[in-house]
Design an enzyme around this catalytic site. Sequence first.
Site, PDB file in Angstrom:
ATOM      1  N   SER A  77      21.685  17.748  51.504  1.00  0.00           N
ATOM      2  CA  SER A  77      20.352  18.594  52.551  1.00  0.00           C
ATOM      3  C   SER A  77      20.967  19.856  53.934  1.00  0.00           C
ATOM      4  CB  SER A  77      18.828  18.179  52.815  1.00  0.00           C
ATOM      5  OG  SER A  77      18.346  18.759  53.332  1.00  0.00           O
ATOM      6  N   ASP A  78      20.282  20.454  54.103  1.00  0.00           N
ATOM      7  CA  ASP A  78      20.464  21.194  55.303  1.00  0.00           C
ATOM      8  C   ASP A  78      19.910  22.091  55.840  1.00  0.00           C
ATOM      9  OD1 ASP A  78      22.854  21.642  57.853  1.00  0.00           O
ATOM     10  OD2 ASP A  78      21.962  23.473  57.385  1.00  0.00           O
ATOM     11  N   GLN A  79      19.291  21.935  56.884  1.00  0.00           N
ATOM     12  CA  GLN A  79      18.623  23.011  57.981  1.00  0.00           C
ATOM     13  C   GLN A  79      18.703  23.471  58.923  1.00  0.00           C
ATOM     14  OE1 GLN A  79      15.379  21.033  61.193  1.00  0.00           O
ATOM     15  NE2 GLN A  79      14.308  21.199  59.400  1.00  0.00           N
ATOM     16  N   ALA A 114      17.271  23.503  53.039  1.00  0.00           N
ATOM     17  CA  ALA A 114      18.046  23.661  51.856  1.00  0.00           C
ATOM     18  C   ALA A 114      18.203  22.443  50.662  1.00  0.00           C
ATOM     19  CB  ALA A 114      19.355  24.222  51.726  1.00  0.00           C
TER      20      ALA A 114
END
Length: 201
Positions: A77-79, A114
């Site tokens: 995940s990434d933000q 994401a």
Amino acid sequence: MVLSPAVPHGRALVLGSTSVYRRELLTRLRLPFAVEPPHVDESPLAGETPEQLARRLAAAKAAAVARLHPAAIVIGSDQVADLDGEPLGKPGNHPNAVAQLQRMSGRTVIFQTALTVMCQETGFAQHDLAPVRVRFRTLDEAEIEAYLRAEQPYDCAGSARSEGAGIALLDAIESDDPTALVGLPLIRTCRMLRAAGLRVF
């Protein structure tokens, strides 16, 4: 959402992340899991939008860890904070955090979170995005300094730690997956883990 065939039951679960926030969120599901740092360069590419950056990094993190644990179900995940199309990442230090909050004051920021779930051994992969619209109050210098001293959110995208005192900086949050703002959209995570053949309950 991009779909691939489901993964059989009985596989290990690995979170590809160094984030304590994602680790704490995944713990809520009461599933046994391991944590593996993904070691991915998070620098944006030229012309890359915040959404594209978040999607690419989530997939890259999952793929990096899946190569180390090919039989496991891996979460990446990434933000990225999206201010009118400009990506705002983790500030890293106090001056950068002050500058970010001054720019976001009185404005709406979209936190693009994401998510990728994959298993290299079977070719399973799902990718999704959980955008969160956040409207910031108009902030004065004293508020910003007091907040940063209290929370020190230098490892948070856009300097916003909404699960702590940062909630006082906001006027409104709009999301269909509330934990996405903290860093891991658990509604989507559960959906994708079920698709991968992992029982949540």
